[in-house]
Design a protein around this motif. Structure first.
Motif, short mmCIF file in Angstrom:
data_model
loop_
_atom_site.label_atom_id
_atom_site.label_comp_id
_atom_site.label_asym_id
_atom_site.label_seq_id
_atom_site.Cartn_x
_atom_site.Cartn_y
_atom_site.Cartn_z
N VAL A 266 12.41 -35.12 -68.53
CA VAL A 266 12.54 -35.18 -67.07
C VAL A 266 11.59 -34.19 -66.40
N TYR A 267 11.07 -33.23 -67.16
CA TYR A 267 10.17 -32.22 -66.60
C TYR A 267 8.71 -32.69 -66.53
N LEU A 268 8.44 -33.91 -66.93
CA LEU A 268 7.07 -34.43 -66.89
C LEU A 268 6.69 -35.00 -65.53
N LYS A 269 7.61 -34.99 -64.60
CA LYS A 269 7.29 -35.45 -63.24
C LYS A 269 7.91 -34.50 -62.22
N GLU A 270 7.37 -34.50 -61.03
CA GLU A 270 7.84 -33.61 -59.97
C GLU A 270 9.29 -33.93 -59.63
N PRO A 271 10.17 -32.92 -59.62
CA PRO A 271 11.58 -33.18 -59.34
C PRO A 271 11.82 -33.33 -57.84
N PRO A 272 12.86 -34.06 -57.44
CA PRO A 272 13.16 -34.19 -56.01
C PRO A 272 13.70 -32.89 -55.41
N ILE A 273 14.32 -32.04 -56.25
CA ILE A 273 14.89 -30.78 -55.78
C ILE A 273 14.26 -29.64 -56.56
N LEU A 274 13.80 -28.61 -55.86
CA LEU A 274 13.27 -27.41 -56.50
C LEU A 274 14.43 -26.42 -56.61
N PHE A 275 15.03 -26.36 -57.80
CA PHE A 275 16.21 -25.53 -58.00
C PHE A 275 15.80 -24.08 -58.25
N GLY A 276 16.07 -23.20 -57.28
CA GLY A 276 15.78 -21.79 -57.44
C GLY A 276 16.64 -21.12 -58.49
N GLY A 277 17.73 -21.77 -58.85
CA GLY A 277 18.64 -21.21 -59.84
C GLY A 277 18.40 -21.69 -61.25
N GLY A 278 17.54 -22.69 -61.46
CA GLY A 278 17.40 -23.19 -62.83
C GLY A 278 16.33 -24.22 -63.05
N GLY A 279 15.30 -24.29 -62.21
CA GLY A 279 14.37 -25.41 -62.30
C GLY A 279 13.05 -25.18 -62.97
N LEU A 280 12.72 -23.95 -63.37
CA LEU A 280 11.37 -23.66 -63.83
C LEU A 280 11.15 -23.91 -65.32
N VAL A 281 9.90 -24.20 -65.65
CA VAL A 281 9.40 -24.12 -67.03
C VAL A 281 8.41 -22.98 -67.08
N SER A 282 8.25 -22.40 -68.28
CA SER A 282 7.34 -21.27 -68.42
C SER A 282 6.96 -21.09 -69.89
N THR A 283 6.07 -20.16 -70.15
CA THR A 283 5.69 -19.80 -71.51
C THR A 283 6.11 -18.36 -71.76
N PRO A 284 6.20 -17.94 -73.03
CA PRO A 284 6.52 -16.54 -73.32
C PRO A 284 5.50 -15.58 -72.70
N SER A 285 4.23 -15.94 -72.73
CA SER A 285 3.20 -15.07 -72.15
C SER A 285 3.41 -14.89 -70.65
N ASP A 286 3.68 -15.99 -69.96
CA ASP A 286 3.90 -15.91 -68.52
C ASP A 286 5.13 -15.07 -68.20
N TYR A 287 6.23 -15.35 -68.88
CA TYR A 287 7.45 -14.63 -68.54
C TYR A 287 7.34 -13.15 -68.92
N LEU A 288 6.56 -12.87 -69.94
CA LEU A 288 6.34 -11.47 -70.29
C LEU A 288 5.58 -10.76 -69.18
N ARG A 289 4.69 -11.45 -68.50
CA ARG A 289 3.99 -10.83 -67.37
C ARG A 289 4.98 -10.54 -66.24
N PHE A 290 5.91 -11.44 -66.01
CA PHE A 290 6.94 -11.20 -64.99
C PHE A 290 7.81 -10.01 -65.38
N SER A 291 8.26 -9.97 -66.63
CA SER A 291 9.15 -8.87 -67.06
C SER A 291 8.40 -7.55 -67.12
N ARG A 292 7.11 -7.58 -67.45
CA ARG A 292 6.30 -6.36 -67.42
C ARG A 292 6.15 -5.85 -65.99
N MET A 293 6.06 -6.75 -65.02
CA MET A 293 6.03 -6.34 -63.62
C MET A 293 7.31 -5.60 -63.26
N LEU A 294 8.45 -6.11 -63.73
CA LEU A 294 9.73 -5.44 -63.48
C LEU A 294 9.74 -4.07 -64.15
#
Length: 416
Positions: A266-294
């Protein structure tokens, strides 16, 4: 994967103990409980460990790779919360603002007393719901998949979900979901209890209302772009599709079975709702950049995303009366050891008492996980952040907690 001694030493971690981590995860894979995993450990300014094991798609023999894309589900919540607090820093809202200021239809929210959907007996809220109530899950909202009360049954009947493919397909837009939530009573009066819920989906809606931008556009401009998170978004673009992992769940006969195949996700197409609580996909590298910012008190590689005092505010316990999650949890919420020893801030769980939680940690460490068993934590006292990715669907926080506590025991055992 061979552990790099130089990496481990740079991060003041034991290479021997980090090998225990890889061995432990391999046992899960060999037993057929997980298809594949990636674990990243960053400490003292260095990437101390990067472990890639198993398969991204077991049925088609696709190996896990450094840039595999994962459904991060509720690890979306800290990102959406940071976005709203950026608007706080611009003076565009205050955390004690009543939510009805931004959602007028929520002015007369009611609290459940009795009855079943759509025939409820209700009572007025003790006080209006605030933005802080949403950020800290003290709003009185719930999730339809809780399967505990007549209120969460009403969410299911009204088609109110929380992430692509996780039930609640009856709302065509986020605005429609917000409108339907206004018609369903709260589980409790805001600020009187803690309940995991659609609150952060409403946080994402507030980002749109206050900023005047769609949530995906805002996140790209103010978080993903500045941090160099090139593979994080609400759907997988065609050129990324071959990197999406398959998602699994427990099979009735034992082991795991496919619940969302990479090729037809279902993640291969744009969803009708952008869920701020649970809608994202990411990679370990990307999320590590977010956590390093924290970990960097709101800054990474010279880019300031959030002020240090704002982040300090976010990572304090905001539960009324200074209670732990376990002490404040409502009867409508998940139960389990995952809540012992933790409070909740503005978008994160916050460690309060490591003995009470019976888990290796440091007071002030902040963390969260996702429904597919992804997990991360940031420990400023140890100058440490860890990101763990896999794709095993479990709506029980206890299952994810058990895996997270095993990882913590090994990681903290490796500290020099």
């Amino acid at each position: 994967m061979t552990v790099s001694l130089s990496r481990a030493e740079a991060g003041a971690l034991s290479a021997r103990n980090l090998a225990y981590l890889d061995d432990h995860l391999q046992r899960y894979i060999d037993a057929g409980k997980l298809a594949g995993t990636i674990a990243a450990i960053y400490r003292n300014g260095h990437l101390a460990h990067w472990s890639v094991q198993g398969q991204a798609d077991r049925e088609n023999g696709v190996p896990m790779r450094d840039d595999t894309i994962f459904r991060i589900y509720s690890m979306t919540k800290p990102i959406a919360s940071v976005a709203l607090m950026q608007l706080y820093e611009r003076g565009l809202m205050q955390i004690d603002d009543p939510v009805e200021r931004y959602i007028p239809s929520w002015k007369n929210l009611q609290v459940y007393q009795s009855g079943v959907y759509p025939n409820f007996q209700t009572t007025p809220c003790i006080r209006p719901m605030t933005v802080r109530d949403l950020l800290s899950h003290q709003s009185g909202l719930t999730y339809g998949f809780m399967m505990r009360t007549n209120v969460d049954a009403a969410y299911r009947a009204a088609g109110i979900g929380g992430a692509p493919g996780v039930g609640g397909d009856g709302c065509a837009t986020l605005q429609e979901m917000i409108d339907r939530l206004a018609e369903i009573p709260l589980e409790f009066s805001p600020g009187t209890a803690w309940n995991y819920s659609n609150s952060t989906d409403v946080v994402g809606y507030l980002v749109e209302v206050i900023s005047g931008q769609r949530l995906d556009t805002y996140l790209q401009e103010h978080i993903f772009g500045p941090l160099g998170m090139v593979d994080t978004g609400f759907w997988v673009r065609p050129e990324q599709a071959d990197r999406l992992a398959t998602n699994y769940r427990a099979a009735p006969s034992g082991g795991i079975e496919v619940t969302d195949a990479a090729a037809t996700s279902v993640y291969l197409k744009e969803p009708p709702i952008l869920f701020g609580g649970g809608g994202l996909v990411s990679t370990p590298s990307d999320y590590l950049r977010f956590s390093r910012m924290l970990l960097g008190r709101g800054q990474l590689d010279g880019v300031r995303v959030l002020g240090p005092k704002t982040l300090e505010l976010m990572t304090r316990n905001h539960i009324t009366g200074g209670k732990s999650i376990a002490a404040a949890t409502s009867a409508s919420s998940f139960q389990g050891g995952a809540y012992e020893g933790n409070g909740f801030g503005l978008g994160f769980a916050v460690a309060l008492d490591t003995a009470d939680g019976q888990i290796s940690s440091s007071p002030g460490e902040h963390n969260w996980s996702g429904a597919a068993s992804t997990h991360f934590w940031v420990d400023p006292a140890e100058d440490l952040t860890v990101v763990f990715m896999t794709q095993y669907m479990s709506l029980s926080p206890q299952t994810r907690y058990n895996l997270a506590r095993e990882l913590r025991a090994i990681v903290y055992g490796a500290l020099d």
